[in-house]
Scaffold this active site. Structure first.
Site, short mmCIF file in Angstrom:
data_model
loop_
_atom_site.label_atom_id
_atom_site.label_comp_id
_atom_site.label_asym_id
_atom_site.label_seq_id
_atom_site.Cartn_x
_atom_site.Cartn_y
_atom_site.Cartn_z
N HIS A 18 0.83 -1.21 0.00
CA HIS A 18 0.00 0.00 0.00
C HIS A 18 0.86 1.25 0.00
O HIS A 18 1.56 1.55 0.97
CB HIS A 18 -0.89 -0.03 1.25
CG HIS A 18 -1.82 1.12 1.36
ND1 HIS A 18 -1.87 1.94 2.46
CD2 HIS A 18 -2.77 1.59 0.51
CE1 HIS A 18 -2.80 2.85 2.30
NE2 HIS A 18 -3.37 2.66 1.12
N HIS A 60 -0.94 10.83 -2.62
CA HIS A 60 -2.26 10.44 -2.12
C HIS A 60 -3.20 11.61 -1.91
O HIS A 60 -4.33 11.61 -2.40
CB HIS A 60 -2.10 9.67 -0.80
CG HIS A 60 -3.41 9.27 -0.19
ND1 HIS A 60 -4.10 10.09 0.69
CD2 HIS A 60 -4.18 8.16 -0.35
CE1 HIS A 60 -5.22 9.49 1.06
NE2 HIS A 60 -5.29 8.32 0.44
#
Length: 258
Positions: A18, A60
């Site tokens: 991730h 992100h």
């Protein structure tokens, strides 16, 4: 608990780093991606945004504030300005000077080495199309899965690249969500890890979806996702999941009882 016949084999389970090995290196950077590969991961998850000058960058948040020494929305900044930022020192002194990578850089560096799970972020209407075009230009279409929380991005993907696999990241599962996921042509439904139960996995499998969890905050959650029969997860500590899955295989190659 799901029966053993319902569990994914360690070889088939999707162990997805991730934002790279983001427990150990600054997320969404080459440092985190390289470390994940060194640990043995073959699947990387990352996030993409468009800059003011329509370049695809791997980050992100909607803003650069949390993970760089800069401020302001990603979409308001030029690529050159973003690449001048320090995206590593917030994480630790060993990463001072680490930069925000472009998606093109990631596609070039890891071509033929990994499967990428690209989360479409931001609110730019043409983000999905430009991401697909870049992936195709790098001959990586067979090695990418596209995901998003945003229904509109997945709708665009359905219309623009229906042959490419997509996954819908969701905070809840309902009849309406399942129906919408079918309408979007999603191959995966991706619930929060805390929602994943044997019954939910069995239902989503019966509907034809692969079940890939997100929000795995600790090792207990990691183990639970595996043992209820899910197909994979994103995890910040891929080394621990790799070790756990390896421990479920006996020296003869057979899966050990849970």
């Amino acid at each position: 608990m799901a029966s053993r016949t319902q569990l994914q084999s360690p070889q088939d389970f999707l162990i997805i780093a991730h934002r790279g090995a983001s427990s150990y290196a600054p997320e969404n950077t080459i440092a985190a991606f390289d470390l994940a590969l060194q640990m043995g991961a073959t699947h990387l998850e990352l996030d993409v945004h468009l800059t003011r000058d329509d370049s695809l960058v791997v980050i992100h948040d909607d803003t650069v504030d949390r993970t760089t020494n800069g401020t302001g929305p990603v979409a308001h900044q030029m690529l050159a300005a973003l690449q001048a930022l320090d995206a590593g020192s917030w994480f630790g002194e060993a990463f001072v000077g680490v930069r925000i990578p472009t998606l093109a850089e990631v596609l070039t560096r890891y071509h033929g080495r990994v499967h990428l799970h690209i989360e479409l972020k931001g609110h730019t209407a043409h983000l999905p199309q430009q991401t697909v075009d870049l992936v195709r230009a790098h001959n990586m279409a067979q090695h990418v899965t596209f995901t998003s929380f945003q229904h509109t991005h997945l709708q665009t993907m359905r219309a623009y690249a229906p042959e490419l696999p997509t996954g819908w990241l969701v905070g809840e599962i309902s009849d309406a969500v399942i129906a919408q996921a079918h309408a979007l042509g999603c191959a995966q439904l991706c619930p929060r890890a805390s929602l994943v139960t044997p019954e939910l996995v069995q239902r989503l499998h019966a509907e034809g979806f692969r079940v890939r969890a997100w929000g795995v905050a600790h090792e207990a959650s990691m183990r639970q996702v595996v043992e209820v029969g899910a197909d994979g997860m994103t995890v910040n500590f891929p080394d621990k999941l790799l070790a756990y899955m390896a421990g479920r295989v006996s020296p003869s190659g057979e899966e050990r009882p849970s």
